[in-house]
Write a protein that holds these residues in place. Structure first.
Motif, PDB file in Angstrom:
ATOM      1  N   ILE A  20      -8.951  11.530 -12.019  1.00 48.05           N
ATOM      2  CA  ILE A  20     -10.196  11.701 -12.989  1.00 48.05           C
ATOM      3  C   ILE A  20     -11.384  12.341 -12.479  1.00 48.05           C
ATOM      4  CG2 ILE A  20     -11.837  10.315 -14.509  1.00 48.05           C
ATOM      5  CD1 ILE A  20      -9.969   8.209 -14.943  1.00 48.05           C
ATOM      6  N   ASP A  21     -11.682  13.518 -12.898  1.00 43.13           N
ATOM      7  CA  ASP A  21     -12.804  14.246 -12.373  1.00 43.13           C
ATOM      8  C   ASP A  21     -12.631  14.491 -10.933  1.00 43.13           C
ATOM      9  OD1 ASP A  21     -14.378  14.150 -14.918  1.00 43.13           O
ATOM     10  OD2 ASP A  21     -15.215  12.406 -14.277  1.00 43.13           O
ATOM     11  N   GLY A  22     -11.343  15.163 -10.729  1.00 45.73           N
ATOM     12  CA  GLY A  22     -10.746  15.314  -9.240  1.00 45.73           C
ATOM     13  C   GLY A  22     -10.687  14.338  -8.311  1.00 45.73           C
ATOM     14  N   ALA A  23     -10.858  12.882  -8.563  1.00 41.63           N
ATOM     15  CA  ALA A  23     -10.517  11.828  -7.837  1.00 41.63           C
ATOM     16  C   ALA A  23      -9.534  11.088  -8.046  1.00 41.63           C
ATOM     17  CB  ALA A  23     -12.000  11.031  -7.701  1.00 41.63           C
ATOM     18  N   ILE A  24      -8.783  10.924  -7.117  1.00 41.75           N
ATOM     19  CA  ILE A  24      -7.657   9.976  -7.334  1.00 41.75           C
ATOM     20  C   ILE A  24      -7.705   8.528  -7.602  1.00 41.75           C
ATOM     21  CG2 ILE A  24      -5.438   8.918  -6.360  1.00 41.75           C
ATOM     22  CD1 ILE A  24      -5.073  11.612  -4.642  1.00 41.75           C
ATOM     23  N   VAL A  25      -7.413   8.119  -8.556  1.00 43.36           N
ATOM     24  CA  VAL A  25      -7.734   6.740  -8.975  1.00 43.36           C
ATOM     25  C   VAL A  25      -6.312   5.875  -9.290  1.00 43.36           C
ATOM     26  CG1 VAL A  25      -9.628   7.384 -10.590  1.00 43.36           C
ATOM     27  CG2 VAL A  25      -7.318   7.352 -11.628  1.00 43.36           C
ATOM     28  N   SER A  26      -5.289   6.418  -9.258  1.00 46.76           N
ATOM     29  CA  SER A  26      -3.877   5.680  -9.401  1.00 46.76           C
ATOM     30  C   SER A  26      -2.899   6.419  -8.650  1.00 46.76           C
ATOM     31  CB  SER A  26      -3.426   5.392 -11.056  1.00 46.76           C
ATOM     32  OG  SER A  26      -4.431   5.010 -11.910  1.00 46.76           O
ATOM     33  N   VAL A  27      -1.875   5.531  -8.000  1.00 47.34           N
ATOM     34  CA  VAL A  27      -0.802   6.080  -7.529  1.00 47.34           C
ATOM     35  C   VAL A  27       0.508   5.406  -8.279  1.00 47.34           C
ATOM     36  CG1 VAL A  27       0.729   6.368  -5.404  1.00 47.34           C
ATOM     37  CG2 VAL A  27      -1.782   6.761  -5.309  1.00 47.34           C
ATOM     38  N   TYR A  28       1.531   6.293  -8.651  1.00 44.54           N
ATOM     39  CA  TYR A  28       2.629   5.534  -9.201  1.00 44.54           C
ATOM     40  C   TYR A  28       4.062   5.746  -8.419  1.00 44.54           C
ATOM     41  CZ  TYR A  28      -0.324   5.859 -13.592  1.00 44.54           C
ATOM     42  OH  TYR A  28      -1.478   5.621 -14.136  1.00 44.54           O
ATOM     43  N   ALA A  29       4.695   4.809  -8.345  1.00 46.35           N
ATOM     44  CA  ALA A  29       5.874   4.784  -7.709  1.00 46.35           C
ATOM     45  C   ALA A  29       7.020   4.322  -8.493  1.00 46.35           C
ATOM     46  CB  ALA A  29       6.015   4.142  -6.356  1.00 46.35           C
ATOM     47  N   PHE A  30       8.151   4.983  -8.303  1.00 51.14           N
ATOM     48  CA  PHE A  30       9.141   4.559  -9.359  1.00 51.14           C
ATOM     49  C   PHE A  30      10.526   4.150  -8.301  1.00 51.14           C
ATOM     50  CE2 PHE A  30       6.357   7.699 -11.070  1.00 51.14           C
ATOM     51  CZ  PHE A  30       6.306   7.402 -12.229  1.00 51.14           C
ATOM     52  N   ASP A  31      11.139   3.254  -9.143  1.00 54.58           N
ATOM     53  CA  ASP A  31      12.616   3.174  -8.794  1.00 54.58           C
ATOM     54  C   ASP A  31      13.551   3.630  -9.599  1.00 54.58           C
ATOM     55  OD1 ASP A  31      14.534   2.418  -6.980  1.00 54.58           O
ATOM     56  OD2 ASP A  31      14.575   0.278  -7.880  1.00 54.58           O
ATOM     57  N   ILE A  32      14.701   4.305  -9.520  1.00 53.05           N
ATOM     58  CA  ILE A  32      15.647   5.063 -10.360  1.00 53.05           C
ATOM     59  C   ILE A  32      16.892   4.496 -10.136  1.00 53.05           C
ATOM     60  CG2 ILE A  32      16.287   7.280 -11.471  1.00 53.05           C
ATOM     61  CD1 ILE A  32      13.354   8.188 -10.495  1.00 53.05           C
TER      62      ILE A  32
ATOM     63  N   GLU B 283       0.932  -1.336  -0.063  1.00 54.43           N
ATOM     64  CA  GLU B 283      -0.005   0.006   0.065  1.00 54.43           C
ATOM     65  C   GLU B 283       0.775   1.239  -0.211  1.00 54.43           C
ATOM     66  OE1 GLU B 283      -2.942   0.206   3.014  1.00 54.43           O
ATOM     67  OE2 GLU B 283      -3.314  -1.888   2.654  1.00 54.43           O
ATOM     68  N   PRO B 284       0.596   2.210  -0.811  1.00 56.43           N
ATOM     69  CA  PRO B 284       1.553   3.564  -0.981  1.00 56.43           C
ATOM     70  C   PRO B 284       1.080   4.355   0.108  1.00 56.43           C
ATOM     71  CG  PRO B 284      -0.150   3.578  -2.520  1.00 56.43           C
ATOM     72  CD  PRO B 284      -0.479   2.227  -2.123  1.00 56.43           C
ATOM     73  N   VAL B 285       2.110   5.153   0.628  1.00 55.69           N
ATOM     74  CA  VAL B 285       1.973   5.957   1.630  1.00 55.69           C
ATOM     75  C   VAL B 285       2.325   7.594   1.181  1.00 55.69           C
ATOM     76  CG1 VAL B 285       2.575   6.842   4.189  1.00 55.69           C
ATOM     77  CG2 VAL B 285       2.306   4.240   3.601  1.00 55.69           C
ATOM     78  N   PRO B 286       1.460   8.663   1.410  1.00 52.06           N
ATOM     79  CA  PRO B 286       1.450   9.625   1.081  1.00 52.06           C
ATOM     80  C   PRO B 286       2.261  10.636   2.187  1.00 52.06           C
ATOM     81  CG  PRO B 286      -0.695   9.625   1.898  1.00 52.06           C
ATOM     82  CD  PRO B 286      -0.031   8.411   2.057  1.00 52.06           C
ATOM     83  N   ASP B 287       3.065  11.527   1.845  1.00 46.02           N
ATOM     84  CA  ASP B 287       3.662  12.634   2.733  1.00 46.02           C
ATOM     85  C   ASP B 287       2.364  13.359   3.099  1.00 46.02           C
ATOM     86  OD1 ASP B 287       6.326  14.083   3.488  1.00 46.02           O
ATOM     87  OD2 ASP B 287       4.697  15.495   3.126  1.00 46.02           O
ATOM     88  N   ARG B 288       2.440  13.615   4.433  1.00 50.18           N
ATOM     89  CA  ARG B 288       1.415  14.303   5.239  1.00 50.18           C
ATOM     90  C   ARG B 288       1.051  15.475   4.641  1.00 50.18           C
ATOM     91  NH1 ARG B 288      -0.935  17.151   9.349  1.00 50.18           N
ATOM     92  NH2 ARG B 288      -2.150  16.015  10.689  1.00 50.18           N
ATOM     93  N   SER B 289       2.147  16.331   4.000  1.00 48.47           N
ATOM     94  CA  SER B 289       1.480  17.584   3.478  1.00 48.47           C
ATOM     95  C   SER B 289       1.192  17.492   1.937  1.00 48.47           C
ATOM     96  CB  SER B 289       2.951  18.460   3.173  1.00 48.47           C
ATOM     97  OG  SER B 289       3.834  18.015   2.368  1.00 48.47           O
TER      98      SER B 289
ATOM     99  N   VAL C  91       5.507   9.791  -2.672  1.00 52.38           N
ATOM    100  CA  VAL C  91       5.033   8.241  -2.550  1.00 52.38           C
ATOM    101  C   VAL C  91       6.096   7.622  -1.795  1.00 52.38           C
ATOM    102  CG1 VAL C  91       3.976   6.240  -3.759  1.00 52.38           C
ATOM    103  CG2 VAL C  91       3.654   8.479  -4.872  1.00 52.38           C
ATOM    104  N   ASN C  92       5.617   7.009  -0.529  1.00 52.84           N
ATOM    105  CA  ASN C  92       6.464   6.318   0.304  1.00 52.84           C
ATOM    106  C   ASN C  92       8.023   6.996   0.351  1.00 52.84           C
ATOM    107  OD1 ASN C  92       4.244   4.558  -0.374  1.00 52.84           O
ATOM    108  ND2 ASN C  92       5.979   3.106   1.035  1.00 52.84           N
ATOM    109  N   GLY C  93       7.824   8.319   0.377  1.00 57.45           N
ATOM    110  CA  GLY C  93       8.985   9.021   0.893  1.00 57.45           C
ATOM    111  C   GLY C  93       9.796   9.275  -0.436  1.00 57.45           C
TER     112      GLY C  93
END
Length: 296
Positions: A261-273, A88-94, A251-253
């Motif tokens: 979509i229409d103002g509602a979050i439908v996806s979260v994208y995390a990356f490794d670089i 599960e992805p975790v947002p930064d509080r801000s 996303v996770n720091g």
């Protein structure tokens, strides 16, 4: 009678959430573990509670053992899961849109390298005992004697478990936060402008994209391998999918994206670089895993 340990017990809640989330990769399960831990504490008689010299250590031991049991049964639960399972992805509080829900466990998760999506995915590949020993010792700095009490093995065996787990963690190619931010920003711009050549240039040739819809949201079921294949898939999403608004979010720091979509979050994208190329993309679409992002 007032519990004399109450302040110390309550103060442990953040620590327990942090531990359980790293062990399980699930905020909802972490919250359940912490609740069960407190249930067991208050099931003790007053005399038994007074005999506990260090309530924090007692709570950590109980929570760790509950997590160990859950990890042991995770394989069977994952076999019933539709498609790929991603933590599960975790947002930064801000970065919450609308603010966190009251009492949301994500509000108590400390963001650092040990909850990056790449880190959690590697943890998920470990055996339950390896994962518990490694997280308790290397992340939370418990001694191997303390870890042994939780895992039910000797300190020497726990040292070997943590060492085995440590070999799987590779941060040698991890770029700076500024580089990560710029790469994700360039990815967003290329996706929005449908610039497939720019996308390919940002992707490592061996990149892997994995999606988690959990059978509750439309997503590709099998991972996509290769820079050109991933870029083509994102062009298909951009061309044939519904119109989305992309926002840069933590996303996770780590730098990531959310799609609305229409103002509602439908996806979260995390990356490794690695260096300046994207090596992994994780797409979380399961709405049950987006609760901390959509509550408000």
């Amino acid at each position: 009678m007032t519990d004399p340990h109450l302040p110390a017990v309550i103060d442990e809640r953040r620590q327990l959430i942090n531990l359980a989330y790293r062990l399980l990769g699930s905020l909802s399960e972490a919250e359940d573990v912490v609740q069960e831990t407190y249930v067991r504490w208050y099931a003790l008689s007053e005399r038994q509670q007074r005999e506990v010299a260090a309530p924090g250590a007692w709570l950590t031991t109980v929570a760790g053992r509950i997590c160990l049991d859950l990890l042991g049964s995770a394989r069977a639960r994952r076999e019933r899961y539709v498609g790929e399972w991603i933590p599960e992805p975790v947002p930064d509080r801000s970065d919450w849109l609308g603010g966190p829900a009251a009492g949301d466990p994500a509000d108590r998760v400390t963001l650092d390298e040990s909850i990056s999506m790449a880190f959690l995915v590697v943890l998920d590949s470990m055996t339950p005992a390896e994962r518990v020993a490694f997280v308790l010792h290397d992340v939370f700095r418990y001694s191997f004697a303390e870890v042994a009490d939780i895992v039910g093995r000797t300190p020497a065996a726990c040292r070997q478990l943590a060492s085995s787990a440590r070999r799987r963690i590779d941060t040698s190619r991890s770029p700076s936060g500024a580089v990560r931010t710029e790469v994700v920003r360039d990815f967003k711009r290329a996706w929005e402008t449908k610039d497939i050549e720019a996308l390919i240039g940002l992707l490592d040739p061996t990149v892997i994209a994995t999606a988690d819809g959990g059978g509750l949201a439309l997503s590709f079921l099998d991972p996509i391998h290769g820079g050109e294949q991933v870029a083509q898939a994102w062009m298909e999403i951009s061309t044939h999918g519904p119109a989305v608004t992309l926002l840069e979010r933590t996303v996770n720091g780590q730098p990531g994206l959310v799609a609305l979509i229409d103002g509602a979050i439908v996806s979260v994208y995390a990356f490794d670089i690695a260096a300046d190329r994207i090596t992994r993309i994780w797409v979380i679409r399961n709405p049950e895993k987006l609760r901390p992002w959509t509550a408000g």
